[in-house]
Design a protein around this motif. Structure first.
Motif, mmCIF file in Angstrom:
data_model
loop_
_atom_site.group_PDB
_atom_site.id
_atom_site.type_symbol
_atom_site.label_atom_id
_atom_site.label_comp_id
_atom_site.label_asym_id
_atom_site.label_seq_id
_atom_site.Cartn_x
_atom_site.Cartn_y
_atom_site.Cartn_z
ATOM 1 N N GLU A 213 0.824 -1.209 0.000
ATOM 2 C CA GLU A 213 0.000 0.000 0.000
ATOM 3 C C GLU A 213 0.858 1.258 0.000
ATOM 4 N N THR A 214 2.156 1.110 -0.316
ATOM 5 C CA THR A 214 3.072 2.251 -0.265
ATOM 6 C C THR A 214 3.463 2.688 -1.664
ATOM 7 N N GLY A 343 0.993 3.029 4.546
ATOM 8 C CA GLY A 343 0.190 1.813 4.500
ATOM 9 C C GLY A 343 1.071 0.597 4.716
ATOM 10 N N ARG A 344 0.472 -0.550 4.601
ATOM 11 C CA ARG A 344 1.207 -1.788 4.864
ATOM 12 C C ARG A 344 2.001 -2.235 3.631
#
Length: 375
Positions: A213-214, A343-344
């Motif tokens: 999510e990065t 994010g994860r």
């Protein structure tokens, strides 16, 4: 290798082979070990049924009786006599084996050529193409891999044999407090090879993205075959120092310490580059005479600069459901910096032994040949 020609000489008895414009004598000792007699060599396994180490080193040829261009009956001074079919020489004398040769690459590599869909790997022809690509370039990227935890183990089993380490059967890669390795942070990771402190070093690494999510955290890969070739061309002495000088690699964790000694550059018996053991966080400058130490460090410094040169690097986001499989010594990997607060970003990784894809390549070739013969 070019076409070979076997030369039979009856007086005095001798066998030679002409290949690549040169004539090479096949000495009696070498020939005796390669007896094809059913009492000496098992047909199915191609393993010897006698102890070739016990052959008299002074053995001689007593007679050579030609039968055809590639066949002759040979008689040896130890009393052994058998029919030889010299068609085996094509493979025996070829410095390259039956596997695809390593092909160096740089940033201009067409990345679509190394990407394959995981569901297609169940079809032998597609699997063979992926294996051939891996053996040629040292890595592939698989897409459409299920993102369920431990799916990486299914891929590992398809391509080879899992290698368990102190990190377990597989390891998690995500940012966490009190990390025992920079891989478990959001920091930039320069090009490196994993676990140079082990003996043997893990042969192949798999990294499978479960969540990303990065916007950062791009995966980077560099081919050491191409980089080492440039170093050898521009600095032959530095190349020799990095190839021949042993280096100490050390890893310390809670309750664990691993140490090994090996040169940075790894070559095969023909002097071809197989890869490197490279991790500036884990190696130690060897204690040499000052002038030699400076020369060694200059070569090491230049090697590091080449590994970081964009001309040799490819980079790409490893998205959820994608997995990269790469030769841990040949292909250096790294990662650009990312912000965990975005994010994860969760990957799972594992190692398999280096010979797995070669074995799978050979067995898949046989499988496809059998299918063709039956059809």
């Amino acid at each position: 290798m070019n076409r070979i020609e076997v030369i039979f000489q009856q007086t005095p008895p001798a066998v030679s082979v002409r290949a690549n414009g040169e004539i090479l004598e096949l000495h009696a000792l070498w020939l005796r070990e390669r007896s094809q007699d059913p009492a000496q060599l098992d047909r199915l396994t191609q393993q010897r049924l006698f102890d070739s180490h016990a052959i008299d080193p002074e053995i001689t040829l007593l007679a050579v009786d030609p039968i055809s261009a590639l066949q002759a009956r040979l008689t040896f001074s130890d009393g052994h006599q058998s029919l030889y079919d010299f068609s085996f020489l094509q493979a025996e004398l070829d410095a390259d084996d039956a596997f695809p040769a390593a092909q160096g690459w740089d940033s201009s590599l067409d990345q679509t050529a190394v990407r394959f869909a995981w569901p297609d790997m169940q079809a032998p022809a597609h699997f063979l193409t992926a294996l051939e690509t891996y053996l040629r370039y040292g890595f592939i990227v698989l897409t459409q891999v299920p993102t369920a935890p431990e799916s990486i183990l299914d891929v590992a089993a398809k391509f080879g044999y899992l290698k368990e380490t102190n990190f377990g059967r597989y390891f998690e890669v995500y940012s966490k407090p009190d990390a025992n390795d920079l891989a478990y942070t959001g920091f930039h990771l320069g090009p490196h090879t994993d676990n140079p402190y082990r003996d043997p070093v893990p042969g192949i690494q798999l990294l499978h993205c479960l969540i990303n999510e990065t916007s950062g955290g791009l995966s980077t890969l560099v081919d050491s075959v191409s980089v080492v070739r440039e170093l050898a061309d521009k600095d032959p002495e530095g190349y020799r120092l990095l190839k021949d000088t042993s280096v100490k690699y050390r890893f310390i964790d809670r309750g664990t310490e691993l140490v090994s000694h090996k040169p940075i550059i790894k070559t095969d018996a023909q002097g071809r580059t197989l890869g490197v053991h490279y991790s500036p966080r884990l190696d130690g400058l060897p204690l040499l005479a000052l002038d030699q130490m400076k020369a060694y460090h200059r070569a090491r410094k230049r090697l590091g600069e080449l590994f970081c040169d964009p001309a040799y690097e490819i980079r790409f986001p490893l998205q959820a459901g994608e997995l990269m499989l790469f030769d841990n010594s040949r292909v250096l990997h790294g990662r650009s910096r990312f912000d965990p607060s975005e994010g994860r970003r969760h990957l799972q990784g594992c190692y398999i032994d280096l010979d797995g894809p070669r074995e799978r390549y050979a067995s898949t070739l046989i499988q496809l040949k059998t299918i063709k013969e039956v059809a």
